[in-house]
Enzyme design. Structure first.
Site, mmCIF file in Angstrom:
data_model
loop_
_atom_site.group_PDB
_atom_site.id
_atom_site.type_symbol
_atom_site.label_atom_id
_atom_site.label_comp_id
_atom_site.label_asym_id
_atom_site.label_seq_id
_atom_site.Cartn_x
_atom_site.Cartn_y
_atom_site.Cartn_z
ATOM 1 N N GLY A 1 -19.360 -15.433 -12.129
ATOM 2 C CA GLY A 1 -17.960 -15.563 -12.844
ATOM 3 C C GLY A 1 -17.918 -14.878 -14.213
ATOM 4 O O GLY A 1 -18.617 -13.914 -14.355
ATOM 5 N N LEU B 1 -16.351 -14.336 -4.617
ATOM 6 C CA LEU B 1 -17.119 -13.672 -5.642
ATOM 7 C C LEU B 1 -18.402 -13.939 -6.081
ATOM 8 O O LEU B 1 -18.760 -15.005 -6.297
ATOM 9 C CB LEU B 1 -15.929 -14.103 -7.037
ATOM 10 C CG LEU B 1 -16.294 -13.669 -8.419
ATOM 11 C CD1 LEU B 1 -15.513 -12.188 -8.229
ATOM 12 C CD2 LEU B 1 -15.460 -14.504 -9.644
ATOM 13 N N ASP B 2 -19.303 -12.822 -6.294
ATOM 14 C CA ASP B 2 -20.421 -12.693 -6.757
ATOM 15 C C ASP B 2 -21.448 -13.463 -5.772
ATOM 16 O O ASP B 2 -22.521 -13.808 -6.102
ATOM 17 C CB ASP B 2 -20.575 -13.418 -7.928
ATOM 18 C CG ASP B 2 -19.888 -12.832 -9.172
ATOM 19 O OD1 ASP B 2 -19.720 -11.411 -9.406
ATOM 20 O OD2 ASP B 2 -19.326 -13.403 -10.273
ATOM 21 N N GLU B 3 -21.029 -13.447 -4.687
ATOM 22 C CA GLU B 3 -21.816 -14.364 -3.326
ATOM 23 C C GLU B 3 -22.219 -13.238 -2.398
ATOM 24 O O GLU B 3 -22.991 -13.700 -1.660
ATOM 25 C CB GLU B 3 -21.082 -15.361 -2.916
ATOM 26 C CG GLU B 3 -20.513 -16.539 -3.586
ATOM 27 C CD GLU B 3 -21.666 -17.372 -3.838
ATOM 28 O OE1 GLU B 3 -22.923 -17.236 -3.300
ATOM 29 O OE2 GLU B 3 -21.342 -18.519 -4.384
#
Lengths: 284, 284, 284, 284
Positions: free
Chosen positions: A201, A227-229
């Site tokens: 994040g 997100l960001d995964e």
């Protein structure tokens, strides 16, 4: 300019796959330049990358599909064939920080990245001069809460007009809509300024500073809905100490971001990446 | 054997602190060997470490307090004086994996760690022979859900009997009670097998493998009430690839754990660590 | 814009130096921002860097010399005073490879390097456009065996005309004459593409490839009369494998060269480097 | 315990090699676990490592030679077949510094090294207790200028008596005679405490300190007739600063030596190393 074909294969693991492929290439007089494979026993998967010289082989882009179909069916393969002479077309999206953009453009000019860069899209005007210096079309697409759908539609139009194959988010500070992400599966590469999964994040350097870590990192990954995964392509770190303020983390981080993103882009362009189970195999 | 004093100071930052300390040491004929300081402007804190030769100075352990009181009061200092000839006494707690223990014992024997090791406590018997080889008393304290309080009381008795100054958890796989932690504030050092704050808690290598990270890490930190949230002393990482299975991560991780923990222990023993705001300053 | 003074001191080690300096700064109401020191016992040397805020101090550039003379004489000091508001002026010399040049110019523009860049000199025309993009005067000085003295005289004229303080050889592929080197002692920074002292001289990547090393490196150093033997400022390495051809070494090396040279330049610009006995002390 | 065969091949590069090998293994019902290959275009060499499960294959150690002869002859191969159940026998030679020895013994006990250690030879008695702790026969062979030939003959006897396959010099501070080296070609692994080719020969840490390098290194290599010139297996480095004295270099270097040597030994034991042109290919 080299003239090679690269075959990427994923299929259930079983005996005889390598023999079948190697024999196929030998029958068609292909000179293998690189071959690498990986077995994932947990998922019973076989993954392979093989690159050969096209110059004296009678298998080529036009007839490959037809010739290879028997083998592909026999082993239930997912495969892609990539030709070095068909350079992938990369769009770069950027906001205000231009260090990753400047780095990618310089590497591209130096010949490090075997792709074309048909356009740069930004929600700011800061990078316009840089784009012009490298003779890359620059498109300014303002994004706000209100016009997000509209803005993305404009971006899609541009991607189509410029026949874009994949998109690099070079510190593009807008979150893409789920529609955007679905439209370009495994074709959007992001750089996140932390060693994921730490500091997912916003404001990762500030949170790293507050936590008192002794290392900062950067992570390049494919963008997925969460997100960001997405699957991680590359990560690296640098050492920090109590002397480093947030500004120092940001400055040191810029070097990490440049290098980590450029490696990910290069591997993608050279067809060195295969995905499975939210992971990447890097054939280097 | 060296004969030095080390002064560690934390106080609100203001002009004149260094001048006062340097002048004090000069008046008492101290030969400064190392001096290092840090200002945290955000918290308006001044932190300092200064080490001097005791051999020809008229300030010593007995009269330091009295002599230094004026300065300490003037600047509202928290300070500690450590003498190299009073070696800190380190207890090591370990479960079944003995690689960190073996490493610490070998470094201690080589003279790398200027501390005494009066005892080893384990909830298993695996390390008994190793302890005997290095002539360190070994105490077997079985821990279960039922006897946890009792077991910790037995451990406290041992720490007191052996006059222990600080405790190193060298892959000790039991969670300490809040009472245990409160009893030894900033005096318990743990090694966690991930780059914190990623993979807090159990089975970090398995979770790193599942997430598909390209780096694994280890973190040494002081133990506080919240699991894996204490001030970080040291971290390091190693590179992994898709070829590495969980077992490979565990094996590569052992080298990280050994090195990261041993650095943290050395810095603690050499009085190089100051804490503030859940962070560490390492004067190296 | 910050307004600080940095004092760099080298003198024989003895008691009371720190006390004298700290007291001097306290008497003149200076707020110390950073202070770091080093003792070299072998050479009985004391080295120090101290930086303070000039805003509320009554010691300044005009009166410092006069005020500090007593202390400087008493301890037999070599000292330099540097003001953050007097930005050093850096000339960059470059041949055909422009990756270090592009990197320095981008960092400079981002505010990472607190210096001015009054000119770029090259024996080729390749970098002219890049210089123009960043609005830096570019001078083309052709160098050949025949005109070497003449060419260097032209370079000296340019350095004087542009009031240059120090010179960075950003992959400048000409060997400087002894006269050139003598003229700018400790003021010429070079980047050599190996981890010195391995692979001194020409074609280090080719020789690294032939030797079969598993690491390549880059070294930034001050230029002295003996080729590649000057004091080392910074070094770093990257890992290579049997898969890497000479071209790959060159490509990976470019990243090393950029980062290593930029660190050295930044430390020089921030007055963090002291020299003694053909070594550098880096106050970071 | 795993039951695999590993085939190592070197031959002139030509089309059809992989097809022939893969087909051969498929015909004999071998399940390929790992396969990796390398082409050296400069020397027109093909190098390959392939490992397969022996459990359900009808090709085995007894009949392999006979079955494989046609292929081997056709492609003019040098090949070796290694069986995981025939563990290589490693002799360790050591002088006074025992950190590499202690590390190898602990790794061996942990199961990291799939070899047997039938004996330790030392010209000192320091390591005797350690050898006994791990139940490894220890032989004390004093070496002096006068008795060198005699001492080496005694060592050869021991190697034969204990059926030694390869020899690890774990900080053995005697130079081997040319006869010794010739007797065990590509079967003697040394650890040198510098990043070769820098600081060949004696006292590398002292010379690194004098040169003022910012990195120290360690190199593991096969021993050949020319001192420190043999094929490099592995190298690594650590960062040092002006604060590090020679003693600190030696201490930090111990960690490098341990890790670099243990990697080299593991790769050798797992048959991951092929040699050509004074270089190593590491199939990892």
């Amino acid at each position: 300019m080299k003239n090679t074909a690269t075959l990427l294969i994923t299929c259930p693991d079983q005996k005889g796959i390598v023999a079948a492929i190697a024999d196929f290439l030998f029958q068609h007089n292909a000179n293998i330049l690189h071959a690498d494979q990986h077995q994932d026993s947990e998922n019973n998967l076989f993954l392979m990358r093989v690159e050969w010289d096209l110059s004296d082989s009678d298998v080529n882009a036009d007839n490959f599909n037809e010739n290879f179909a028997t083998i592909a069916n026999r082993f239930n393969m997912h495969w892609q064939l990539k030709l070095s002479q068909r350079r992938p077309r990369m769009a770069i999206m950027v906001s205000q920080y231009d260090h990753c953009l400047a780095d990618l453009l310089h590497r591209h000019q130096s010949g490090e990245l075997a792709c074309d860069i048909p356009l740069i899209i930004s929600n700011h005007l800061d990078s316009k001069r840089l784009a012009e210096f490298y003779n890359i079309p620059f498109h300014h697409v303002v994004v706000s809460k209100e016009n997000k759908i509209e803005a993305e539609n404009r971006q899609f139009e541009l991607f189509e007009a410029y026949e874009v194959d994949f998109i690099v988010l070079a510190r593009y500070m807008q979150i893409l809509s789920p529609e955007f992400v679905k439209r370009y599966p495994q074709r959007i590469i992001n750089i996140h300024h932390s060693f994921l999964p730490a500091f997912i994040g916003a404001r990762p350097y500030h949170r790293a500073f507050e936590r008192g870590v002794k290392l900062i990192g950067a992570t390049s990954h494919y963008v997925t809905e969460v997100l960001d995964e997405g699957p991680i392509i590359e990560q690296d770190i640098d050492r920090i100490s109590h002397r480093d303020q947030v500004e120092d983390l940001i400055q040191k981080g810029r070097d990490l971001e440049r290098i980590v993103l450029s490696r990910a882009v290069r591997w993608h362009v050279e067809n060195r990446i295969l995905l499975y189970a939210n992971k990447t195999v890097i054939f280097d």
